[in-house]
Scaffold this motif. Structure first.
Motif, PDB file in Angstrom:
ATOM      1  N   UNK A 149      56.435  26.874  86.254  1.00 30.14           N
ATOM      2  CA  UNK A 149      57.193  25.658  87.452  1.00 30.14           C
ATOM      3  C   UNK A 149      56.158  25.140  87.324  1.00 30.14           C
ATOM      4  N   UNK A 150      55.593  24.299  86.754  1.00 26.50           N
ATOM      5  CA  UNK A 150      54.686  22.806  86.199  1.00 26.50           C
ATOM      6  C   UNK A 150      56.294  22.302  85.686  1.00 26.50           C
ATOM      7  N   UNK A 151      56.519  23.124  84.593  1.00 27.88           N
ATOM      8  CA  UNK A 151      57.699  23.019  83.263  1.00 27.88           C
ATOM      9  C   UNK A 151      59.336  22.455  84.482  1.00 27.88           C
ATOM     10  N   UNK A 152      59.214  23.364  85.346  1.00 22.37           N
ATOM     11  CA  UNK A 152      60.392  23.298  86.123  1.00 22.37           C
ATOM     12  C   UNK A 152      60.265  21.913  87.220  1.00 22.37           C
ATOM     13  N   UNK A 153      58.892  21.819  87.181  1.00 22.93           N
ATOM     14  CA  UNK A 153      59.223  21.177  87.757  1.00 22.93           C
ATOM     15  C   UNK A 153      59.239  19.357  87.435  1.00 22.93           C
ATOM     16  N   UNK A 154      58.324  19.062  86.098  1.00 20.95           N
ATOM     17  CA  UNK A 154      59.067  18.519  85.253  1.00 20.95           C
ATOM     18  C   UNK A 154      60.393  17.683  84.197  1.00 20.95           C
ATOM     19  N   UNK A 155      60.822  19.986  84.674  1.00 18.24           N
ATOM     20  CA  UNK A 155      62.836  18.809  84.038  1.00 18.24           C
ATOM     21  C   UNK A 155      63.466  18.514  85.642  1.00 18.24           C
ATOM     22  N   UNK A 156      63.001  18.824  86.452  1.00 19.11           N
ATOM     23  CA  UNK A 156      63.161  18.728  87.698  1.00 19.11           C
ATOM     24  C   UNK A 156      63.711  17.049  88.168  1.00 19.11           C
ATOM     25  N   UNK A 157      61.908  16.208  87.963  1.00 12.23           N
ATOM     26  CA  UNK A 157      61.454  15.025  87.762  1.00 12.23           C
ATOM     27  C   UNK A 157      62.618  14.503  86.628  1.00 12.23           C
ATOM     28  N   UNK A 158      63.381  14.375  85.812  1.00  8.60           N
ATOM     29  CA  UNK A 158      63.523  13.980  84.832  1.00  8.60           C
ATOM     30  C   UNK A 158      65.411  13.852  84.791  1.00  8.60           C
ATOM     31  N   UNK A 159      65.675  15.496  85.598  1.00  8.27           N
ATOM     32  CA  UNK A 159      67.003  15.317  85.969  1.00  8.27           C
ATOM     33  C   UNK A 159      67.505  13.756  86.457  1.00  8.27           C
ATOM     34  N   UNK A 160      66.766  12.715  87.110  1.00  9.15           N
ATOM     35  CA  UNK A 160      67.794  12.054  87.720  1.00  9.15           C
ATOM     36  C   UNK A 160      67.606  10.713  87.029  1.00  9.15           C
ATOM     37  N   UNK A 161      67.048  11.241  85.722  1.00 12.00           N
ATOM     38  CA  UNK A 161      67.116  10.435  84.463  1.00 12.00           C
ATOM     39  C   UNK A 161      66.492   8.744  84.619  1.00 12.00           C
ATOM     40  N   UNK A 162      65.368   9.042  85.244  1.00 13.84           N
ATOM     41  CA  UNK A 162      64.367   8.234  86.477  1.00 13.84           C
ATOM     42  C   UNK A 162      63.378   7.119  84.678  1.00 13.84           C
ATOM     43  N   UNK A 163      63.291   5.798  85.185  1.00 14.26           N
ATOM     44  CA  UNK A 163      62.678   4.660  84.206  1.00 14.26           C
ATOM     45  C   UNK A 163      61.214   4.906  84.395  1.00 14.26           C
ATOM     46  N   UNK A 164      61.006   5.597  85.599  1.00 18.29           N
ATOM     47  CA  UNK A 164      59.538   6.160  85.811  1.00 18.29           C
ATOM     48  C   UNK A 164      59.124   7.316  86.044  1.00 18.29           C
ATOM     49  N   UNK A 165      58.168   8.069  85.530  1.00 19.70           N
ATOM     50  CA  UNK A 165      57.768   9.346  85.634  1.00 19.70           C
ATOM     51  C   UNK A 165      56.636   8.650  86.241  1.00 19.70           C
ATOM     52  N   UNK A 166      55.869   9.639  87.320  1.00 19.80           N
ATOM     53  CA  UNK A 166      54.103   9.541  88.049  1.00 19.80           C
ATOM     54  C   UNK A 166      54.052  11.223  88.296  1.00 19.80           C
ATOM     55  N   UNK A 167      52.706  11.614  87.695  1.00 23.19           N
ATOM     56  CA  UNK A 167      52.567  13.225  87.530  1.00 23.19           C
ATOM     57  C   UNK A 167      51.054  12.927  88.491  1.00 23.19           C
ATOM     58  N   UNK A 168      50.669  13.355  89.663  1.00 17.98           N
ATOM     59  CA  UNK A 168      49.766  13.664  90.232  1.00 17.98           C
ATOM     60  C   UNK A 168      48.944  14.439  90.058  1.00 17.98           C
ATOM     61  N   UNK A 169      47.620  14.814  89.619  1.00 20.78           N
ATOM     62  CA  UNK A 169      47.301  15.794  88.848  1.00 20.78           C
ATOM     63  C   UNK A 169      48.435  17.081  88.182  1.00 20.78           C
ATOM     64  N   UNK A 170      49.153  16.843  87.755  1.00 19.06           N
ATOM     65  CA  UNK A 170      50.292  18.246  87.780  1.00 19.06           C
ATOM     66  C   UNK A 170      49.502  19.702  86.939  1.00 19.06           C
ATOM     67  N   UNK A 171      47.774  19.348  86.331  1.00 21.52           N
ATOM     68  CA  UNK A 171      48.060  20.729  85.696  1.00 21.52           C
ATOM     69  C   UNK A 171      47.010  21.342  86.621  1.00 21.52           C
ATOM     70  N   UNK A 172      46.536  20.571  88.503  1.00 21.27           N
ATOM     71  CA  UNK A 172      44.994  21.448  88.883  1.00 21.27           C
ATOM     72  C   UNK A 172      44.902  22.120  88.992  1.00 21.27           C
ATOM     73  N   UNK A 173      46.110  22.372  89.513  1.00 17.35           N
ATOM     74  CA  UNK A 173      46.511  23.990  90.148  1.00 17.35           C
ATOM     75  C   UNK A 173      46.668  24.983  88.995  1.00 17.35           C
ATOM     76  N   UNK A 174      46.131  24.364  87.426  1.00 17.70           N
ATOM     77  CA  UNK A 174      45.847  25.861  86.395  1.00 17.70           C
ATOM     78  C   UNK A 174      44.514  25.999  86.003  1.00 17.70           C
ATOM     79  N   UNK A 175      44.704  27.642  85.294  1.00 20.86           N
ATOM     80  CA  UNK A 175      43.264  27.961  84.782  1.00 20.86           C
ATOM     81  C   UNK A 175      42.973  26.392  83.715  1.00 20.86           C
ATOM     82  N   UNK A 176      41.925  27.389  82.988  1.00 25.29           N
ATOM     83  CA  UNK A 176      42.010  25.734  81.498  1.00 25.29           C
ATOM     84  C   UNK A 176      42.375  25.969  80.417  1.00 25.29           C
ATOM     85  N   UNK A 177      42.580  27.600  80.485  1.00 20.78           N
ATOM     86  CA  UNK A 177      43.816  27.714  78.645  1.00 20.78           C
ATOM     87  C   UNK A 177      45.375  27.061  79.565  1.00 20.78           C
ATOM     88  N   UNK A 178      45.274  27.782  79.803  1.00 17.34           N
ATOM     89  CA  UNK A 178      46.555  26.793  80.514  1.00 17.34           C
ATOM     90  C   UNK A 178      47.193  25.663  80.564  1.00 17.34           C
TER      91      UNK A 178
END
Length: 374
Positions: A149-178
């Motif tokens: 899901x987080x990789x889908x969210x990243x792909x969606x953010x990149x789809x608009x060809x942003x000049x700046x990518x901002x990520x707020x605790x992008x892995x905070x909801x995932x377990x340690x291994x992931x």
């Protein structure tokens, strides 16, 4: 992707943000270089998310300026900033497939800016291939793992060809291994797309592993900015040393250049005026060896794994020590053994501690030749 998104440098100039009596940001200035991956690191309440939201246009500062590529960004509406934003909890549309989630930002553009249907399909397919999810294009978010899901969210953010990518605790909801797997994946992804990226985290390991530079924040101010190795090895303030990695905080006194604990144990030497001080020494920088007349007593020894972790007591002071497991076996250290200790490297902060005053490197321990730590 066939086209690399245009990257933009960001300048934050003397930004202040107040919420009632709480000053979330206190005259913060920061430059983000075009194409770099920058980490905003700090504890809860340090102001890092507020700063990220102001850069995104989701919040407005009470004073100060934000520039994108040298031009005023505060006067631009959010869509005009060309910012991609990735949230901690994905924010995917549950009723849309993976493909449609990624395509969403392209489909809702004004008619005059909207791409042809075939071009949208091509771009989404490219992005899904880039994030290694093309085989899941027809799935729905509920059918995916958290990392997917987080990789889908990243792909969606990149789809608009942003000049700046901002990520707020992008892995905070995932377990340690992931989290660990996705950190490496995101670093590789950034090497491919090279879009200017800023991510917020309170996880020091995450920041040190991922970022080109780390911004350490506390109480709405920036404590230090620098490459990961620099902020870890040469912390500018007490806070940075304590926040980044395990450390021993030891009350001491400097006398004639010698760093002395209360019982007279000498940690090493430092170029500083005599007076009360605080020494910071990381567990792996503590040196020790068996000594019948040593002032340290081993109170705990954990020998499992590649590192042996010991607690050495000197009077009322407990000191954490980490040494290679094979070295611990050779020394034959056991609970109750007496040892002599020193410091291979560390930092000494004279008291009273003036906020922001520079720390001074400790020299090698007395059992070795004195030399300034690198």
């Amino acid at each position: 992707m066939t086209a690399t998104p245009m990257t933009t440098a960001i300048d934050v100039l003397n930004v202040t943000r107040q919420f009632g009596t709480h000053r979330a940001l206190d005259r913060v200035s920061l430059d983000v270089r075009a194409g770099e991956l920058l980490a905003l690191l700090g504890p809860s309440g340090s102001g890092k998310t507020t700063l990220l939201r102001i850069i995104a246009g989701l919040d407005t500062p009470d004073s100060g300026r934000v520039l994108f590529g040298g031009e005023d960004a505060l006067s631009r509406k959010v869509p005009e900033r060309r910012v991609g934003f990735v949230f901690q909890h994905y924010a995917l549309f549950r009723h849309m497939t993976v493909f449609e989630n990624v395509a969403f930002g392209l489909r809702v553009r004004p008619r005059g800016q909207r791409l042809a249907r075939g071009e949208i399909t091509r771009r989404v397919e490219e992005l899904l291939h880039l994030v290694q999810l093309d085989w899941l294009a027809d799935r729905y978010p509920t059918q995916l793992s958290g990392g997917q899901r987080q990789r889908v969210a990243l792909a969606r953010a990149l789809a608009i060809e942003p000049s700046v990518l901002l990520l707020d605790e992008p892995f905070g909801a995932l377990d340690a291994k992931v989290r660990k797997e996705l950190r490496r994946w995101l670093r590789n992804l950034h090497e491919t797309v090279r879009v200017t990226s800023v991510f917020v985290t309170h996880d020091q390991e995450e920041a040190l592993e991922l970022a080109d530079r780390v911004v350490v924040m506390a109480e709405g101010r920036i404590e230090q900015v620098g490459p990961p190795a620099e902020v870890y090895a040469a912390p500018a303030t007490e806070f940075v040393h304590e926040f980044l990695g395990d450390t021993n905080r030891l009350a001491c006194r400097v006398e004639g250049g010698r760093v002395l604990l209360a019982d007279g144990t000498c940690l090493g030497r430092v170029e500083a005026a005599s007076g009360d001080a605080v020494a910071y020494v990381r567990p792996h920088d503590i040196t020790l060896h068996p000594a019948g007349d040593g002032t340290g007593i081993v109170r705990h020894a954990q020998l499992a794994g590649p590192l042996a972790r010991l607690i050495v007591e000197i009077g009322p002071v407990s000191i954490d020590v980490a040494i290679a497991a094979d070295a611990a076996v050779m020394l034959g250290l056991q609970r109750g053994d007496r040892v002599a200790i020193g410091a291979r490297a560390g930092m000494v902060f004279p008291l009273p501690a003036a906020r922001g005053a520079p720390l001074m490197p400790v020299g090698r321990a007395l059992s070795l030749a004195f030399a300034r730590a690198t």
